[in-house]
Enzyme design. Sequence first.
Site, PDB file in Angstrom:
ATOM      1  N   THR A   1       0.838  -1.197   0.000  1.00  0.00           N
ATOM      2  CA  THR A   1       0.000   0.000   0.000  1.00  0.00           C
ATOM      3  C   THR A   1       0.873   1.248   0.000  1.00  0.00           C
ATOM      4  OG1 THR A   1      -1.627   1.320   1.205  1.00  0.00           O
ATOM      5  CG2 THR A   1      -0.281  -0.138   2.526  1.00  0.00           C
TER       6      THR A   1
ATOM      7  N   ASP B   1      -0.073   4.000   0.957  1.00  0.00           N
ATOM      8  CA  ASP B   1      -0.440   4.792   2.130  1.00  0.00           C
ATOM      9  C   ASP B   1       0.409   4.473   3.359  1.00  0.00           C
ATOM     10  OD1 ASP B   1      -2.483   6.183   0.830  1.00  0.00           O
ATOM     11  OD2 ASP B   1      -3.915   4.566   1.194  1.00  0.00           O
TER      12      ASP B   1
ATOM     13  N   MET C   1      -1.703  11.519  -2.181  1.00  0.00           N
ATOM     14  CA  MET C   1      -2.617  10.525  -1.634  1.00  0.00           C
ATOM     15  C   MET C   1      -2.430  10.390  -0.123  1.00  0.00           C
ATOM     16  SD  MET C   1      -2.519   7.554  -4.559  1.00  0.00           S
ATOM     17  CE  MET C   1      -3.372   7.791  -6.127  1.00  0.00           C
TER      18      MET C   1
ATOM     19  N   ARG D   1      -5.593   8.982   2.746  1.00  0.00           N
ATOM     20  CA  ARG D   1      -6.946   9.245   3.237  1.00  0.00           C
ATOM     21  C   ARG D   1      -6.972   9.602   4.725  1.00  0.00           C
ATOM     22  NH1 ARG D   1     -11.836   7.982   1.373  1.00  0.00           N
ATOM     23  NH2 ARG D   1     -10.865   6.925  -0.383  1.00  0.00           N
TER      24      ARG D   1
ATOM     25  N   GLU E   1      -4.776  14.306   0.571  1.00  0.00           N
ATOM     26  CA  GLU E   1      -6.173  14.313   0.138  1.00  0.00           C
ATOM     27  C   GLU E   1      -7.141  14.150   1.309  1.00  0.00           C
ATOM     28  OE1 GLU E   1      -6.816  10.937  -2.404  1.00  0.00           O
ATOM     29  OE2 GLU E   1      -6.217   9.478  -0.887  1.00  0.00           O
TER      30      GLU E   1
ATOM     31  N   ARG F   1       2.134   6.909  -7.894  1.00  0.00           N
ATOM     32  CA  ARG F   1       2.200   5.477  -7.629  1.00  0.00           C
ATOM     33  C   ARG F   1       2.612   4.664  -8.850  1.00  0.00           C
ATOM     34  NH1 ARG F   1      -4.306   4.214  -6.922  1.00  0.00           N
ATOM     35  NH2 ARG F   1      -4.661   3.390  -9.011  1.00  0.00           N
TER      36      ARG F   1
END
Length: 419
Positions: free
Chosen positions: A142, A144, A190, A192, A247, A300
């Site tokens: 990921t 993230d 990116m 969240r 984001e 990414r």
Amino acid sequence: MAIKNAFYAQSGGVTAVINASAAGVLEAARAHSDKIGKVFAGRNGIIGALTEDLIDTSVESTEAIKALRHTPSGAFGSCRYKLKSLEQNRREYERLIEVFKAHDIGYFFYNGGGDSADTCLKVSQLSDTLGYPIKAIHVPKTVDNDLPITDCCPGFGSVAKYIAVSTREASFDVASMAKTSTKVFVLEVMGRHAGWIAAAGGLASSKDCEIPIVILFPEVTFNKEKFLAKVDSLVKQFGYCSVVVSEGVKGADGNFLSDQGLRDAFGHAQLGGVAPVVANIIKDGLGLKYHWGVADYLQRAARHIASKTDVEQAYAMGKAAVEYAIAGHNSVMPTIERVSNTPYSWKVGMAELSKVANVEKMMPTDFITEDGFGITEKCREYLSPLIEGEDYPPYKNGLPDYVRLQNVAVSKKLAEFKL
């Protein structure tokens, strides 16, 4: 255990190095042909298993599989599809067993993030709940960087490198034009709920290359007055500044600044578009000329500037997943364990999926400066090794020479299944 075939699939948003994990899985499986027969890849993730849309990776050459290591995105197609609980949707689990039985599959490798870990956990429980023997191993991935237990997540290091480099380069551009033109550049990245990628923008500034950067983290509630004061101060001191905004930044009301009211396949808010929101706040509050950009898929997909550390770790996770499975492990995930910062060293570990699924790792508070707009030295020590090293792909006619697999379909043996 007799020789069994394996199922491998990619899930969620793809990365610059997820195919390196695929290479790790496939090469390790081929090296253990006494335990694993063929590896069938799911076309478009778990959907490929449910619809019996399988890809025969055995037809691919050794060279093609090796080339996956330097090829970005998902070679077999990915998806955002989360299995519900057995109680909620028993038919999907029964279908998985039907497909696994039909193709003699005894190993399940699912390459993805948090939601994928949850799916892998549920599949791993099939042995107990529905009486089908399956070794299910989650391969972490990921951008993230929000999976728990593992020190970092494959995919993150390369995104971090891309954002750090892009922030530095764009800042040089703004500095050149600030006297008569743009004063502020806003870069949306990116992230969240966790600000790991945004934090990487802070690496653009170093002791030997100081750059005025403001970072907006999801972990820090956005305060317009404090933000404008920070931007105003930096522009007055340096003549310009760059803003890196995640984001997932939220206002005092708890809503995402970029929430458009849309939802993705997992039911999460569909984000994107926070950069122009922040840029307009700067224009209305300070009257400064700005430019904004959204890194989006570029961050990414940028295999051309991938972190060597990231590539090596991604491959290692895929290889370890196979080794854990043939050793008899089930419902686990290989992890990256940091041994030391200086010099940077790491090793492969293992985590129980029950402790990984549906758990998000946020930025530690001591990684964010007291004013909420920057990274601390502790954060820099954590991030810096993850972007180190270059692992350039081969080039042909001035462009990266990436591989595209044949992706030959396996003959179907079962009736059609409607999702």
